[in-house]
Design an enzyme around this catalytic site. Structure first.
Site, PDB file in Angstrom:
ATOM      1  N   LYS A   1      -4.134  -7.733  57.878  1.00  0.00           N
ATOM      2  CA  LYS A   1      -3.953  -8.686  58.677  1.00  0.00           C
ATOM      3  C   LYS A   1      -4.452  -8.218  60.136  1.00  0.00           C
ATOM      4  O   LYS A   1      -4.926  -9.286  61.060  1.00  0.00           O
ATOM      5  CB  LYS A   1      -2.511  -9.104  58.766  1.00  0.00           C
TER       6      LYS A   1
ATOM      7  N   LYS B   1      -7.997 -11.857  45.476  1.00  0.00           N
ATOM      8  CA  LYS B   1      -6.774 -12.597  44.842  1.00  0.00           C
ATOM      9  C   LYS B   1      -6.725 -14.064  45.511  1.00  0.00           C
ATOM     10  O   LYS B   1      -7.101 -14.288  46.535  1.00  0.00           O
ATOM     11  CB  LYS B   1      -5.450 -11.884  45.288  1.00  0.00           C
TER      12      LYS B   1
ATOM     13  N   LYS C   1      -4.819 -18.580  50.531  1.00  0.00           N
ATOM     14  CA  LYS C   1      -5.066 -19.822  51.211  1.00  0.00           C
ATOM     15  C   LYS C   1      -6.223 -19.549  52.352  1.00  0.00           C
ATOM     16  O   LYS C   1      -7.100 -20.675  52.570  1.00  0.00           O
ATOM     17  CB  LYS C   1      -3.793 -20.448  52.333  1.00  0.00           C
TER      18      LYS C   1
HETATM   19  P1  AMP Z   1       2.237 -15.897  50.659  1.00  0.00           P
HETATM   20  O1  AMP Z   1       1.882 -17.240  50.384  1.00  0.00           O
HETATM   21  O2  AMP Z   1       1.325 -14.883  50.865  1.00  0.00           O
HETATM   22  O3  AMP Z   1       3.508 -15.619  51.364  1.00  0.00           O
HETATM   23  O4  AMP Z   1       2.959 -15.475  48.956  1.00  0.00           O
HETATM   24  C1  AMP Z   1       4.288 -16.094  48.535  1.00  0.00           C
HETATM   25  C2  AMP Z   1       4.540 -15.331  47.189  1.00  0.00           C
HETATM   26  O5  AMP Z   1       3.548 -15.735  46.345  1.00  0.00           O
HETATM   27  C3  AMP Z   1       4.536 -13.809  47.285  1.00  0.00           C
HETATM   28  O6  AMP Z   1       5.505 -13.275  46.419  1.00  0.00           O
HETATM   29  C4  AMP Z   1       3.325 -13.353  46.793  1.00  0.00           C
HETATM   30  O7  AMP Z   1       3.233 -12.021  46.091  1.00  0.00           O
HETATM   31  C5  AMP Z   1       2.804 -14.480  45.894  1.00  0.00           C
HETATM   32  N1  AMP Z   1       1.313 -14.485  45.712  1.00  0.00           N
HETATM   33  C6  AMP Z   1       0.735 -15.030  46.887  1.00  0.00           C
HETATM   34  N2  AMP Z   1      -0.779 -15.186  46.261  1.00  0.00           N
HETATM   35  C7  AMP Z   1      -0.884 -14.644  44.910  1.00  0.00           C
HETATM   36  C8  AMP Z   1      -1.792 -14.451  44.023  1.00  0.00           C
HETATM   37  N3  AMP Z   1      -2.957 -14.793  44.246  1.00  0.00           N
HETATM   38  N4  AMP Z   1      -1.184 -14.220  42.778  1.00  0.00           N
HETATM   39  C9  AMP Z   1       0.005 -13.992  42.481  1.00  0.00           C
HETATM   40  N5  AMP Z   1       0.885 -14.047  43.335  1.00  0.00           N
HETATM   41  C10 AMP Z   1       0.751 -14.427  44.541  1.00  0.00           C
END
Ligand code: AMP
Ligand code: TRP
Length: 330
Positions: A110, A192, A195
């Site tokens: 980040k 991965k 967004k």
């Molecule tokens: P975030 O939107 O990055 O705050 O992620 C919210 C939750 O979704 C967290 O537990 C992340 O580890 C999970 N997460 C985000 N992106 C992925 C992905 N591509 N695959 C699996 N889990 C994800």
């Protein structure tokens, strides 16, 4: 078991969030004591629009409820509504070595992406996350693979606190599920799903079947398969991985065989996947529409959740201050 997890109100949810996190939360709440938190204080460590934040928080609450988080079974609340999170976050920052924070992969990523805004909050993100977890005597933290490092650091911080001030915190474990722990991007399967790479790279939970079809049509498949007559390698194809997450077992083994023997092409394979994803997300979209028109119900759920969370958090925060010799309590 006592479970805690959090999610940032940073825009539309995608199937990576659903499979890596929320779907497991919904299962866990059946026979565990669960606390789920919308972490708005984490979301402000990057530039954001304050005018849009209330709507983002509201919509995330709607989405979580529509996915099946039940206010009867779990506590659902907004982080900044329970002031003990910031309080304990500060306290923990005083026992966390700077070098531990600087080596966090998410901080490195980040701070690389937001060079114009490398604030102290971005660095202290994991100490606030540790506070979230430790306030509730959490035993297990269900997260995607990318958050494992932060939960490990939480364990280190909790051990250090207990060794210094006496047994206070329960040591939490990360809970990582193999299936869906890392859903890959549609446009670049080496990364991965996230967004930040633009809407074509992910399938949002709110995407209509037509949009899902369009996004999948453009999605990257096995690069070695150029013509329909070429034999496919399902194990190397991101679309096949998604089949394993969304399609019934019988269909998965048929697609596996048919792809390897070139009986089915990428277009046909993607059509089946579109149908299965749309089908799994249909109940979510219906429930979401219902909740969007009753905002007061959602706000009441969050207010009630905050009250319950505050109860638990305030007794832990008092205990922490007491063992540390802070305030009037000691
Ligand atoms: P975030 O939107 O990055 O705050 O992620 C919210 C939750 O979704 C967290 O537990 C992340 O580890 C999970 N997460 C985000 N992106 C992925 C992905 N591509 N695959 C699996 N889990 C994800
Ligand atoms: N950092 C997590 C993420 O980006 C969100 C989060 C904040 C969290 N506090 C938490 C997750 C506590 C689990 C437990 O996904």
């Amino acid at each position: 078991m006592k479970i805690f997890s959090g999610i940032q109100p940073s825009g539309t949810l995608h199937i990576g969030n659903y499979l890596g996190a929320i779907k497991n939360w919904v299962k866990l709440q059946q026979d565990n004591d669960c606390v789920f938190c919308i972490v708005d204080l984490h979301a402000i460590t990057v530039a954001y629009d304050a005018k849009k934040m209330p709507q983002r928080i509201f919509e995330l609450a709607v989405d979580l409820l529509a996915c099946g988080i039940s206010p009867q079974k779990s506590i659902l609340f907004v982080q900044s509504d329970v002031k003990e999170h910031t309080e304990l976050g500060w306290i923990l920052s005083t026992i966390t070595p700077l070098a531990e924070l600087e080596r966090m992969t998410q901080y490195k990523d980040k701070s690389g992406q937001h060079k114009e805004n490398i604030n102290a909050g971005l660095l202290c993100y994991p100490t606030l996350m540790a506070a979230d977890i430790l306030l509730y005597q959490t035993q297990a933290v269900p997260v995607g693979q990318d958050q494992k490092q932060h939960v490990e650091l939480t364990r280190t911080i909790a051990h250090k606190f207990n060794n210094t001030f006496g047994e206070t915190f329960v040591i939490p474990k990360p809970l990582i599920y193999n299936t869906g722990a890392k859903v890959m991007s549609l446009t670049d399967p080496t990364k991965k799903m996230s967004k930040s790479a633009g809407p074509d790279s992910y399938i949002a939970l709110i995407d209509e079947p037509k949009i899902i079809a369009k996004k999948l049509a453009k999605a990257v498949t096995d690069p070695a398969r150029k013509r329909i007559a070429d034999k496919g390698h399902p194990e190397k194809c991101n679309i096949f991985t998604l089949h394993q997450l969304f399609s019934p077992a019988k269909q998965i083994s048929k697609i596996d065989k048919d792809c390897q023997s070139a009986k089915i092409g990428c277009v046909g394979c993607k059509k089946i996947l579109t149908k299965n994803i749309a089908q799994e997300l249909a109940p979510f979209r219906a429930k979401r529409q219902e909740l969007l028109v009753s905002p007061q119900t959602v706000k009441d759920i969050l207010a009630n959740g905050a009250k319950q969370a505050q109860n638990q958090a305030s007794s832990m925060a008092s205990k922490v201050k007491q063992v540390m010799g802070l305030g009037l309590s000691s």
